[in-house]
Design a protein around this motif. Structure first.
Motif, PDB file in Angstrom:
ATOM      1  N   LEU A  17       3.233  -0.931  -4.644  1.00 27.11           N
ATOM      2  CA  LEU A  17       3.630  -0.119  -3.486  1.00 27.11           C
ATOM      3  C   LEU A  17       3.653   1.369  -3.846  1.00 27.11           C
ATOM      4  O   LEU A  17       3.184   2.213  -3.082  1.00 27.11           O
ATOM      5  N   LYS A  18       4.176   1.682  -5.025  1.00 27.65           N
ATOM      6  CA  LYS A  18       4.214   3.090  -5.451  1.00 27.65           C
ATOM      7  C   LYS A  18       2.808   3.659  -5.577  1.00 27.65           C
ATOM      8  O   LYS A  18       2.560   4.814  -5.251  1.00 27.65           O
ATOM      9  N   LYS A  19       1.899   2.832  -6.051  1.00 21.72           N
ATOM     10  CA  LYS A  19       0.521   3.275  -6.248  1.00 21.72           C
ATOM     11  C   LYS A  19      -0.202   3.460  -4.908  1.00 21.72           C
ATOM     12  O   LYS A  19      -0.904   4.448  -4.710  1.00 21.72           O
ATOM     13  N   GLU A  20       0.000   2.520  -3.999  1.00 21.24           N
ATOM     14  CA  GLU A  20      -0.776   2.540  -2.754  1.00 21.24           C
ATOM     15  C   GLU A  20      -0.057   3.200  -1.585  1.00 21.24           C
ATOM     16  O   GLU A  20      -0.681   3.532  -0.584  1.00 21.24           O
ATOM     17  N   TYR A  38       6.329   3.745   0.731  1.00 23.95           N
ATOM     18  CA  TYR A  38       6.997   4.484  -0.333  1.00 23.95           C
ATOM     19  C   TYR A  38       6.939   5.950   0.055  1.00 23.95           C
ATOM     20  O   TYR A  38       5.872   6.554   0.104  1.00 23.95           O
ATOM     21  N   VAL A  39       8.101   6.490   0.374  1.00 24.40           N
ATOM     22  CA  VAL A  39       8.138   7.857   0.884  1.00 24.40           C
ATOM     23  C   VAL A  39       9.399   8.547   0.358  1.00 24.40           C
ATOM     24  O   VAL A  39      10.466   7.942   0.318  1.00 24.40           O
ATOM     25  N   ASN A  40       9.253   9.793  -0.085  1.00 23.87           N
ATOM     26  CA  ASN A  40      10.369  10.533  -0.694  1.00 23.87           C
ATOM     27  C   ASN A  40      11.029   9.749  -1.830  1.00 23.87           C
ATOM     28  O   ASN A  40      12.258   9.702  -1.928  1.00 23.87           O
ATOM     29  N   ASN A  41      10.204   9.100  -2.641  1.00 23.41           N
ATOM     30  CA  ASN A  41      10.703   8.289  -3.769  1.00 23.41           C
ATOM     31  C   ASN A  41      11.607   7.149  -3.344  1.00 23.41           C
ATOM     32  O   ASN A  41      12.462   6.718  -4.108  1.00 23.41           O
ATOM     33  N   GLU A  42      11.423   6.692  -2.110  1.00 23.51           N
ATOM     34  CA  GLU A  42      12.225   5.577  -1.637  1.00 23.51           C
ATOM     35  C   GLU A  42      11.326   4.517  -1.011  1.00 23.51           C
ATOM     36  O   GLU A  42      10.278   4.839  -0.453  1.00 23.51           O
ATOM     37  N   VAL A  43      11.785   3.277  -1.107  1.00 26.08           N
ATOM     38  CA  VAL A  43      11.077   2.179  -0.454  1.00 26.08           C
ATOM     39  C   VAL A  43      11.767   1.895   0.876  1.00 26.08           C
ATOM     40  O   VAL A  43      12.990   1.739   0.921  1.00 26.08           O
ATOM     41  N   LYS A  44      10.966   1.840   1.942  1.00 24.93           N
ATOM     42  CA  LYS A  44      11.500   1.491   3.251  1.00 24.93           C
ATOM     43  C   LYS A  44      10.551   0.486   3.872  1.00 24.93           C
ATOM     44  O   LYS A  44       9.381   0.436   3.515  1.00 24.93           O
ATOM     45  N   ALA A  45      11.057  -0.300   4.811  1.00 18.79           N
ATOM     46  CA  ALA A  45      10.181  -1.283   5.453  1.00 18.79           C
ATOM     47  C   ALA A  45      10.589  -1.460   6.904  1.00 18.79           C
ATOM     48  O   ALA A  45      11.782  -1.395   7.246  1.00 18.79           O
ATOM     49  N   TYR A  46       9.584  -1.715   7.726  1.00 20.73           N
ATOM     50  CA  TYR A  46       9.792  -1.815   9.165  1.00 20.73           C
ATOM     51  C   TYR A  46       8.933  -2.904   9.775  1.00 20.73           C
ATOM     52  O   TYR A  46       7.845  -3.206   9.271  1.00 20.73           O
TER      53      TYR A  46
END
Ligand code: FES
Length: 121
Positions: A17-20, A38-46
């Motif tokens: 996820l960090k890579k893609e 992966y946005v602003n060094n955070e993982v989020k999901a929707y």
């Protein structure tokens, strides 16, 4: 609020996820399309299903926005899926995650997925 009872499902690898920058999965069942970002060094999901009339949104990674092609509603991936412009009355349901080492698990959904009475139906 969190609707229904949920199973804990592995949805993917944190390193990948960090890579893609994004990772597609389904939760809580095969018909419920979701995306981890992966946005602003955070993982989020929707849930990617637009809360206006149920079109699948498209993720714009550069802007960190989920954009609906049907009537152009936009949701901010950095702000818990909050709607920033458009016709929907609410944000995208947020998939609750648990991260253990390299494994990302979905453990629940906060908000009602479009078209459902509860998220498990
Ligand atoms: Fe997404 Fe209408 S279905 S804006």
């Amino acid at each position: 609020s969190v609707y229904g009872g949920y199973t804990k499902n592995r949805v993917g690898s944190l390193a990948q996820l960090k890579k893609e920058g994004e990772l597609d999965f389904s939760y809580p069942d095969g018909n419920a399309l979701c995306k981890a970002v992966y946005v602003n060094n955070e993982v989020k999901a929707y849930s990617i299903i637009c809360t206006h009339k149920g079109c699948p949104t498209v993720y714009n990674q550069e802007k960190a926005m989920f954009e609906c092609p049907c009537h152009f509603t936009k949701y901010d991936a950095k702000k818990d899926g909050q709607m920033v412009i458009g016709h929907a009355t609410g944000g995208l349901p947020r998939v609750l995650l648990e991260i253990n080492g390299d494994d990302i698990f979905a453990i629940g959904v906060d908000g009602l997925i479009f078209g459902r009475i509860n998220n498990n139906v």
